[in-house]
Each structure stands twice: as structure tokens, then as C-alpha cells.
Design a protein around this motif. Structure first.
Motif, mmCIF file in Angstrom:
data_model
loop_
_atom_site.group_PDB
_atom_site.id
_atom_site.type_symbol
_atom_site.label_atom_id
_atom_site.label_comp_id
_atom_site.label_asym_id
_atom_site.label_seq_id
_atom_site.Cartn_x
_atom_site.Cartn_y
_atom_site.Cartn_z
ATOM 1 N N GLU A 61 32.085 -18.104 39.512
ATOM 2 C CA GLU A 61 32.569 -19.350 38.900
ATOM 3 C C GLU A 61 32.329 -20.538 39.822
ATOM 4 O O GLU A 61 31.925 -21.621 39.373
ATOM 5 N N ASN A 64 28.614 -21.380 39.793
ATOM 6 C CA ASN A 64 28.263 -22.080 38.544
ATOM 7 C C ASN A 64 28.773 -23.517 38.555
ATOM 8 O O ASN A 64 28.136 -24.411 37.997
ATOM 9 N N ARG A 67 26.720 -26.713 39.692
ATOM 10 C CA ARG A 67 25.806 -27.418 38.778
ATOM 11 C C ARG A 67 26.483 -28.619 38.119
ATOM 12 O O ARG A 67 25.819 -29.481 37.569
ATOM 13 N N THR A 132 20.540 -22.283 41.961
ATOM 14 C CA THR A 132 20.177 -21.072 41.219
ATOM 15 C C THR A 132 20.284 -19.840 42.101
ATOM 16 O O THR A 132 20.799 -18.799 41.676
ATOM 17 N N ILE A 135 23.907 -18.865 42.612
ATOM 18 C CA ILE A 135 24.467 -18.172 41.452
ATOM 19 C C ILE A 135 23.989 -16.725 41.422
ATOM 20 O O ILE A 135 24.774 -15.800 41.188
#
Length: 191
Positions: A61, A64, A67, A132, A135
Motif C-alpha cells: 500500500e 502504491n 504514485r 514501479t 511496487i
């Protein structure tokens, strides 16, 4: 892992002894399934690995969230009578006037309040693929944590099963030794 072996064995042994009729007045029988269920429910090792999995999921979380835009709010207050600070603050606020060049005011400016309120919104456009990759790393960490939970669960079940059957074997050996002693005493009377 040596600690977990000892802990599993002690847990299983204490559960078997507690529920054994020879150790108390109760006639509860601890089945293998009940022992395994109790071990899974009370295993500190399993609880720790499950906690690590929860943290790994929160890391996903967090990764993410990198972003998303970042909103920062800052507020500060300063009260000063330092001549240099007063002079700089008046310049920064755009309130410096011709009267502030007076020698007495420059040396002893009096007290000045400065409130500052900053609100900024930042959005990363390109971070060299770090978002990226972060993540992906977090997801892999969660996969590893899930595997560790399963490994720990299987290890706890194995140790409890092993201890359960070790105790059953020990009870059978005691019973066999007692029967052999009874037979031997019986033979001694017939001679």
C-alpha cells in the motif's frame, strides 16, 4: 529453528500432559487434530510470521501510494527583536519602508511577529522507474512473507505431530515395561 523445535516439543508435551488422565482428575483426551489446532492457535512463531505478512501487505500500500500526489502543509510563527532577523523578515514580507532605515530602528527595531503558512502539492512525473520497481519489490516481499507463513505453519504442525507420537510411543513403552514386570513377578511366584 532450534528454538522453534524446542518450543513446539514443549508446547505439545505440556498440552498432552495437561489433558492426560494420569496427570489430573479430568479424563479429557487430546487428539492429534486438537493438538495441531491448539499449536496453530497459540504458536508465537506463527503469530510473528503472520505479523510480518501484515507488514508486507502494508508495504505494498505504501509503495502504491508513492504514485499519488503529495500534499504538504507547514505553518510557523516567530516573534523576534533581533535586528538582523527583523530586517530580513521585513524584506521577505515586502514591508520594508524608507522609515526602517532610521538608525535607531535598525539598532533597536522592537518586536516583530512573523506568521508563515506554506501549502505545496508535488506530483512525481518520472523517477527513473523507481516507483514501479518499489511496487514490484513490495509485492515480492509479500509473496515471500506468505511463503514463510506457510512454511512456519507446516513446521509447527510437523513438530507437534512428532511430539504427539513421541509421547504416545513413550506411553506404550511404559505400558509394555509394566506388563513385562507384571509377567516377571507372576513367573517368580510359580517357581
Amino acid at each position: 529453528m532450534q528454538y522453534s523445535r524446542v518450543a513446539g516439543t514443549v508446547l505439545a508435551f505440556s498440552m498432552l500432559c495437561f489433558f492426560s488422565p494420569a496427570w489430573g482428575q479430568t479424563s479429557l483426551v487430546l487428539t492429534l487434530e486438537k493438538a495441531r489446532s491448539l499449536a496453530l492457535e497459540h504458536s508465537p512463531l506463527l503469530h510473528a510470521s503472520e505479523h510480518a505478512l501484515t507488514i508486507a501487505k502494508e508495504d505494498i500500500e505504501s509503495a502504491n501510494a508513492s504514485r499519488l500526489p503529495k500534499l504538504d502543509l507547514r505553518e510557523s510563527y516567530m516573534n523576534t527583536n533581533n535586528p538582523t532577523s527583523v530586517f530580513g523578515t521585513l524584506l521577505n514580507q515586502g514591508r520594508f519602508t524608507e522609515n526602517d532605515f532610521d538608525a535607531d530602528r535598525l539598532v533597536s527595531p522592537g518586536s516583530l511577529d512573523n506568521y508563515r503558512f506554506d501549502l505545496s502539492l508535488n506530483q512525481s512525473v518520472y523517477r527513473g522507474n523507481r516507483t514501479t520497481l518499489g511496487i514490484k519489490r513490495a509485492r515480492l516481499g509479500a509473496d515471500v512473507s506468505r511463503a514463510r507463513v506457510e512454511e512456519t505453519k507446516q513446521h509447527v504442525l510437523y513438530r507437534v505431530t512428532e511430539a504427539y507420537y513421541d509421547i504416545l510411543l513413550a506411553k506404550a513403552q511404559v505400558k509394555t515395561a509394566q506388563e513385562a514386570e507384571t509377567i516377571k513377578r507372576g513367573e517368580g511366584k510359580n517357581i
